[in-house]
Write an enzyme that holds these catalytic residues in place. Structure first.
Site, mmCIF file in Angstrom:
data_model
loop_
_atom_site.group_PDB
_atom_site.id
_atom_site.type_symbol
_atom_site.label_atom_id
_atom_site.label_comp_id
_atom_site.label_asym_id
_atom_site.label_seq_id
_atom_site.Cartn_x
_atom_site.Cartn_y
_atom_site.Cartn_z
ATOM 1 N N THR A 10 36.702 37.329 43.671
ATOM 2 C CA THR A 10 37.193 37.641 42.328
ATOM 3 C C THR A 10 36.403 38.763 41.672
ATOM 4 O O THR A 10 35.192 38.920 41.939
ATOM 5 C CB THR A 10 37.095 36.384 41.436
ATOM 6 O OG1 THR A 10 37.342 36.755 40.075
ATOM 7 C CG2 THR A 10 35.717 35.729 41.501
ATOM 8 N N TYR A 20 32.113 30.252 37.722
ATOM 9 C CA TYR A 20 33.217 30.576 38.634
ATOM 10 C C TYR A 20 32.837 31.816 39.446
ATOM 11 O O TYR A 20 32.872 31.801 40.681
ATOM 12 C CB TYR A 20 34.503 30.792 37.824
ATOM 13 C CG TYR A 20 35.613 31.413 38.628
ATOM 14 C CD1 TYR A 20 36.067 30.803 39.789
ATOM 15 C CD2 TYR A 20 36.189 32.618 38.235
ATOM 16 C CE1 TYR A 20 37.080 31.382 40.539
ATOM 17 C CE2 TYR A 20 37.204 33.193 38.967
ATOM 18 C CZ TYR A 20 37.641 32.578 40.124
ATOM 19 O OH TYR A 20 38.630 33.158 40.873
#
Ligand code: UDP
Length: 328
Positions: free
Chosen positions: A118, A142
């Site tokens: 990501t 995350y």
């Protein structure tokens, strides 16, 4: 060569679109999913094996039965807000789970690994365009958990010869152009589906998380990419690996940033309906601006986004949202 690909998270949003694309290209996608956030009825393009990423015995069994030539690892939890509140859950699921999967793959001799990373691994970088060489400084658990998994893959490549392609996604949006599958999270927190719920009247409105960022209209800037374009890159990445071209990291974004307000305006135009909006405080963990500045995927893989203009992404998401497959 085996035509089977083990797709973790194949019951989820991106994983199910990947399974559809893999099947269309002649592969057999085997979904491995614990259904914690995925949907059984999204698994339509190949066999289903229920299981958890941290369950090594179950993974060994699935590798032994299906003998995949590669793993596409989508299964993860991915909400910035939750990651700030419960980081341990992110490390356990995304890092311990990913590590167990990588160890199982190596033990089974399945040496090709495609990983969903990501742009959140880059963190806040003062509005610079991000490419694969930009320092990675995640601002939430995350992003940290995805960065840790990238490091595990590098170490496993050096020690065990695990070949990998890492894709750093920007913001994935849209739905299958055929309307068969789409985005479906419960609870939903992502901008475009939340906004479509607000437009459809199934939630009271959309709250903009912060209007005081140092951006052109005060709201966060993100680079949105259509899920169909995103999964097309995965097939190209798979070919890259199977051709023995080596370990490589690719950003997947279009290079165009949209503010939250710009996305809202586009949604109003596409749906021809008002968007009920309120302004709220910043959401902890959000970076002000995440936009790709890379052409590597195009140069190396021949990747060319075809549906990633904002209108098409919202129109495809809206069609899915209005259709029978979307459970309200
Ligand atoms: N956002 C917002 N309201 C919402 C959901 C998201 O203002 O209800 C903003 C969020 O703060 C971020 C952008 O929209 O700036 C994209 O957020 P999303 O959760 O869709 O993806 P993320 O960038 O966190 O992966």
């Amino acid at each position: 060569m085996s035509k089977t690909i083990l797709v973790t998270g194949g019951a989820g949003y991106i994983g199910s679109h990947a399974c559809k694309a893999l099947k269309a290209a002649g592969w057999v996608p085997v979904t491995y999913d614990n259904l914690s956030t995925g949907w059984r009825d999204a698994v339509r393009f190949g066999p289903f094996e229920e299981g958890d990423l941290t369950d090594r015995a179950r993974l060994d069994e699935v590798f032994a039965v299906h003998k995949p030539v590669a793993v596409m690892h989508f299964a993860a939890i991915n909400l910035v807000g939750d990651a700030m509140r419960i980081p341990g859950t992110y490390w356990r699921n995304n890092v311990m789970g990913g590590l167990t999967l990588a160890e199982a793959a190596v033990a089974a001799g399945c040496m090709n690994f495609v990983f969903s990373s990501t742009c959140a691994t880059y963190g806040d970088q003062d509005n610079v365009l991000l490419d694969e060489t930009t320092d990675q400084k995640p601002t939430n658990a995350y992003g940290s958990s995805k960065l840790a998994m990238e490091m595990i893959l590098r170490d496993f490549a050096a020690a065990h010869g695990l070949n990998h392609v890492i894709f750093r996604y920007f913001n994935v949006a849209g739905a299958d152009p055929d309307g068969e599958i789409g985005e479906h999270h419960r609870p939903e927190t992502h901008l475009i589906p939340v906004m479509l719920d607000a437009i459809a009247g199934t939630r009271p409105g959309l709250t903009i998380h912060g209007t005081d960022y140092a951006t052109r209209d005060g709201t966060c800037i993100r680079d949105y990419v259509h899920v169909s374009d995103l999964v097309a890159a995965h097939l190209q990445g798979l070919d890259w690996l199977l051709a023995g071209k080596g370990n490589r990291v690719f950003n997947l974004g279009t290079g165009t940033g949209f503010t939250v307000r710009e996305v809202i305006d586009e949604a109003g135009a596409v749906t021809n309906r008002p968007v009920p909006v309120t302004e709220g405080p910043r959401r902890a963990g959000d970076a002000a601006c995440l936009v790709s500045g890379s052409t590597r995927a195009e140069a190396d893989l021949g990747w060319r986004p075809e549906r990633s203009d904002m209108r098409t992404m919202i129109a495809d998401a809206w069609r899915w949202h209005q259709g029978p497959g979307y459970e309200r």
